[in-house]
Design a protein around this motif. Structure first.
Motif, PDB file in Angstrom:
ATOM      1  N   LEU A 131      18.041 -10.268 -23.252  1.00  0.00           N
ATOM      2  CA  LEU A 131      17.336  -9.895 -22.258  1.00  0.00           C
ATOM      3  C   LEU A 131      18.195 -10.339 -20.929  1.00  0.00           C
ATOM      4  O   LEU A 131      18.183  -9.587 -19.915  1.00  0.00           O
ATOM      5  CB  LEU A 131      15.880 -10.775 -22.034  1.00  0.00           C
ATOM      6  CG  LEU A 131      14.896 -10.394 -22.990  1.00  0.00           C
ATOM      7  CD1 LEU A 131      13.634 -11.339 -22.795  1.00  0.00           C
ATOM      8  CD2 LEU A 131      14.487  -8.864 -22.526  1.00  0.00           C
ATOM      9  N   ALA A 135      19.147  -7.995 -17.582  1.00  0.00           N
ATOM     10  CA  ALA A 135      18.369  -8.455 -16.457  1.00  0.00           C
ATOM     11  C   ALA A 135      19.637  -8.511 -15.273  1.00  0.00           C
ATOM     12  O   ALA A 135      20.792  -8.733 -15.370  1.00  0.00           O
ATOM     13  CB  ALA A 135      17.879  -9.649 -16.669  1.00  0.00           C
ATOM     14  N   ILE A 145      14.071  -7.931 -14.723  1.00  0.00           N
ATOM     15  CA  ILE A 145      14.128  -7.112 -15.989  1.00  0.00           C
ATOM     16  C   ILE A 145      13.858  -5.529 -15.545  1.00  0.00           C
ATOM     17  O   ILE A 145      12.841  -5.397 -15.012  1.00  0.00           O
ATOM     18  CB  ILE A 145      13.200  -7.363 -17.331  1.00  0.00           C
ATOM     19  CG1 ILE A 145      13.743  -8.869 -17.499  1.00  0.00           C
ATOM     20  CG2 ILE A 145      13.790  -6.543 -18.341  1.00  0.00           C
ATOM     21  CD1 ILE A 145      12.665  -9.303 -18.514  1.00  0.00           C
ATOM     22  N   ASP A 146      14.792  -4.663 -15.618  1.00  0.00           N
ATOM     23  CA  ASP A 146      14.320  -3.213 -15.485  1.00  0.00           C
ATOM     24  C   ASP A 146      13.447  -2.449 -16.573  1.00  0.00           C
ATOM     25  O   ASP A 146      13.691  -2.147 -17.538  1.00  0.00           O
ATOM     26  CB  ASP A 146      15.549  -2.134 -15.421  1.00  0.00           C
ATOM     27  CG  ASP A 146      15.359  -0.885 -14.927  1.00  0.00           C
ATOM     28  OD1 ASP A 146      14.158  -0.696 -14.430  1.00  0.00           O
ATOM     29  OD2 ASP A 146      16.317  -0.129 -15.073  1.00  0.00           O
ATOM     30  N   SER A 147      12.055  -2.519 -16.132  1.00  0.00           N
ATOM     31  CA  SER A 147      10.985  -2.423 -17.254  1.00  0.00           C
ATOM     32  C   SER A 147       9.826  -1.848 -16.247  1.00  0.00           C
ATOM     33  O   SER A 147       9.206  -2.658 -15.451  1.00  0.00           O
ATOM     34  CB  SER A 147      10.565  -3.164 -17.962  1.00  0.00           C
ATOM     35  OG  SER A 147       9.514  -2.891 -18.909  1.00  0.00           O
ATOM     36  N   SER A 148       9.182  -0.656 -16.604  1.00  0.00           N
ATOM     37  CA  SER A 148       7.938  -0.379 -15.929  1.00  0.00           C
ATOM     38  C   SER A 148       6.615  -1.166 -16.324  1.00  0.00           C
ATOM     39  O   SER A 148       5.659  -1.073 -15.639  1.00  0.00           O
ATOM     40  CB  SER A 148       7.779   1.102 -16.310  1.00  0.00           C
ATOM     41  OG  SER A 148       7.468   1.334 -17.523  1.00  0.00           O
ATOM     42  N   SER A 165       9.613  -8.612 -14.554  1.00  0.00           N
ATOM     43  CA  SER A 165      10.015  -6.866 -14.647  1.00  0.00           C
ATOM     44  C   SER A 165      10.145  -6.304 -13.299  1.00  0.00           C
ATOM     45  O   SER A 165       9.091  -6.837 -12.122  1.00  0.00           O
ATOM     46  CB  SER A 165       9.020  -6.543 -15.508  1.00  0.00           C
ATOM     47  OG  SER A 165       7.575  -6.230 -14.860  1.00  0.00           O
ATOM     48  N   SER A 166      10.638  -5.204 -13.218  1.00  0.00           N
ATOM     49  CA  SER A 166      10.704  -4.632 -11.911  1.00  0.00           C
ATOM     50  C   SER A 166       9.309  -3.790 -11.676  1.00  0.00           C
ATOM     51  O   SER A 166       8.748  -3.539 -10.712  1.00  0.00           O
ATOM     52  CB  SER A 166      11.823  -3.438 -11.860  1.00  0.00           C
ATOM     53  OG  SER A 166      11.667  -2.464 -13.340  1.00  0.00           O
ATOM     54  N   HIS A 257       5.335  -4.946 -24.463  1.00  0.00           N
ATOM     55  CA  HIS A 257       6.871  -4.801 -25.212  1.00  0.00           C
ATOM     56  C   HIS A 257       6.956  -5.486 -26.243  1.00  0.00           C
ATOM     57  O   HIS A 257       6.948  -6.945 -25.959  1.00  0.00           O
ATOM     58  CB  HIS A 257       7.777  -4.475 -24.170  1.00  0.00           C
ATOM     59  CG  HIS A 257       9.142  -3.824 -24.785  1.00  0.00           C
ATOM     60  ND1 HIS A 257      10.016  -4.260 -25.364  1.00  0.00           N
ATOM     61  CD2 HIS A 257       9.303  -2.352 -24.661  1.00  0.00           C
ATOM     62  CE1 HIS A 257      10.891  -3.342 -25.937  1.00  0.00           C
ATOM     63  NE2 HIS A 257      10.334  -2.095 -25.430  1.00  0.00           N
ATOM     64  N   TYR A 260       9.279  -8.874 -25.443  1.00  0.00           N
ATOM     65  CA  TYR A 260       8.625  -9.684 -24.388  1.00  0.00           C
ATOM     66  C   TYR A 260       7.525 -10.665 -25.373  1.00  0.00           C
ATOM     67  O   TYR A 260       6.918 -11.503 -25.026  1.00  0.00           O
ATOM     68  CB  TYR A 260       7.882  -9.084 -23.448  1.00  0.00           C
ATOM     69  CG  TYR A 260       8.637  -8.452 -22.546  1.00  0.00           C
ATOM     70  CD1 TYR A 260       9.869  -8.360 -22.513  1.00  0.00           C
ATOM     71  CD2 TYR A 260       7.817  -7.123 -21.640  1.00  0.00           C
ATOM     72  CE1 TYR A 260      10.674  -7.304 -21.597  1.00  0.00           C
ATOM     73  CE2 TYR A 260       8.322  -6.578 -20.984  1.00  0.00           C
ATOM     74  CZ  TYR A 260       9.887  -6.699 -21.049  1.00  0.00           C
ATOM     75  OH  TYR A 260      10.712  -5.605 -20.097  1.00  0.00           O
TER      76      TYR A 260
END
Length: 322
Positions: A131, A135, A145-148, A165-166, A257, A260
């Motif tokens: 991770l 990040a 973290i680049d995540s929706s 997360s982003s 996810h 996570y």
């Protein structure tokens, strides 16, 4: 058959195992009886009581072992103690006996728990390392973290980091994000991932039902402590509670996810939201640490364990006669 000091050491280990089992049973019964009342105490007291529960069998086992050691079982000063409890032929140890079987079972189970805990820590280390590579750094301890998927958690046993997360940053306002980050920094301050791992190790010696409740109550207490860490006024408490509700509603729309998911990750909105909100908004005066009750309880547990070990030993000796 072994004689002398090695026999004494093995017999003392057998005593420790018996004392541990007896103490574990009585602690489990006591915990099950008062588990609902623990919520009436302050968060710090709750955490201390839970730690006391999981560590008590080890403390009692050590105390009882010292009691049965030559230091207490010989000499005029402590001779009266032998009338309370004593161990026959402590300088002789039989391989083909229940003594050996009890040691093999206990240490075999302990090795299993230790290996499982180490494997969990190893997987968590690689998960956190992965991770971190994905990040971007927001500050020294906070990583984005680049995540929706909206997520916020703290992980890492030795050098923990806070992850946000982003997707969460995009969907909540700046005030909410600041509260969430402060919450995660509180977990970092308390070293909660490491403590959670250690607590899980000791809790594993209890029955599955007790183990599950112990870990759940500790996880909730950790979250409540982090919720309140930076709260200095009732308005701030309302703000944290509002953020909890908004984050929970947002997170409910998504599945967590797999990256996570981990027993050792401390998530912002995974534990008893209703209970945490009530804790923040309540003006109830919670009870402080019950020092006298705990002290008397530990003394009583030590006495019961000591006499039970002696009685159990005599009963098994009579039944099997080696």
């Amino acid at each position: 058959m072994i004689y002398g000091q090695w026999a004494l050491a093995l017999n003392l280990l057998t005593i420790a195992v018996l004392a541990f089992v007896v103490a574990n049973v009585f602690v489990s019964i006591a915990f099950w009886s008062v588990k609902n009342s623990i919520q009436n105490y302050t968060v710090s007291t709750r955490k201390s009581l839970l730690w006391l529960c999981v560590l008590s069998p080890w403390i009692i086992a050590l105390t009882v072992t010292l009691f049965f050691s030559p230091f207490f079982q010989s000499g005029e000063v402590f001779v009266w103690l032998t009338e309370l409890a004593h161990w026959h032929h402590p300088d002789i140890f039989y391989f083909l006996s229940w003594h050996s079987i009890s040691l093999i079972i206990f240490f075999g189970f302990s090795i299993f728990i230790a290996v499982r805990s180490l494997v969990l820590a190893y997987k968590n280390h690689h998960q956190i390392s992965f991770l971190r590579t994905l990040a971007t750094k927001k500050s020294e301890y906070v990583l984005i973290i680049d995540s929706s998927i909206p997520a916020a958690f703290t992980g890492g046993l030795i050098k923990p980091s806070c992850f946000v997360s982003s997707g969460l940053i995009e969907q909540l306002n700046s005030d909410d994000i600041e509260i969430i980050i402060q919450h995660e920094l509180a977990h970092l301050h308390y070293a909660d991932p490491l403590k959670k791992w250690i607590f899980s190790f000791f809790a594993a010696y209890f029955t599955p039902n007790v183990n599950k409740i112990l870990k759940s109550m500790m996880a909730i207490s950790m979250e409540q402590a982090a919720d309140s860490f930076f709260v200095k006024s009732q308005q701030q408490a309302h703000n944290v509670a509002s953020t909890l509700v908004r984050f929970t509603r947002l997170a409910a729309k998504y599945s967590i996810h797999k990256q996570y998911k981990s027993e050792l990750l401390v998530h912002f909105c995974r534990q008893s939201i209703e209970q945490r909100v009530l804790q923040l908004l309540s003006d109830t005066q919670f009870k402080p640490f019950p020092m006298k009750v705990v002290f008397l309880g530990v003394i009583l547990l030590a006495v019961i364990s000591t006499t039970s070990v002696d009685s159990l030993h005599h009963a098994i000796e009579t039944l099997f006669n080696h």
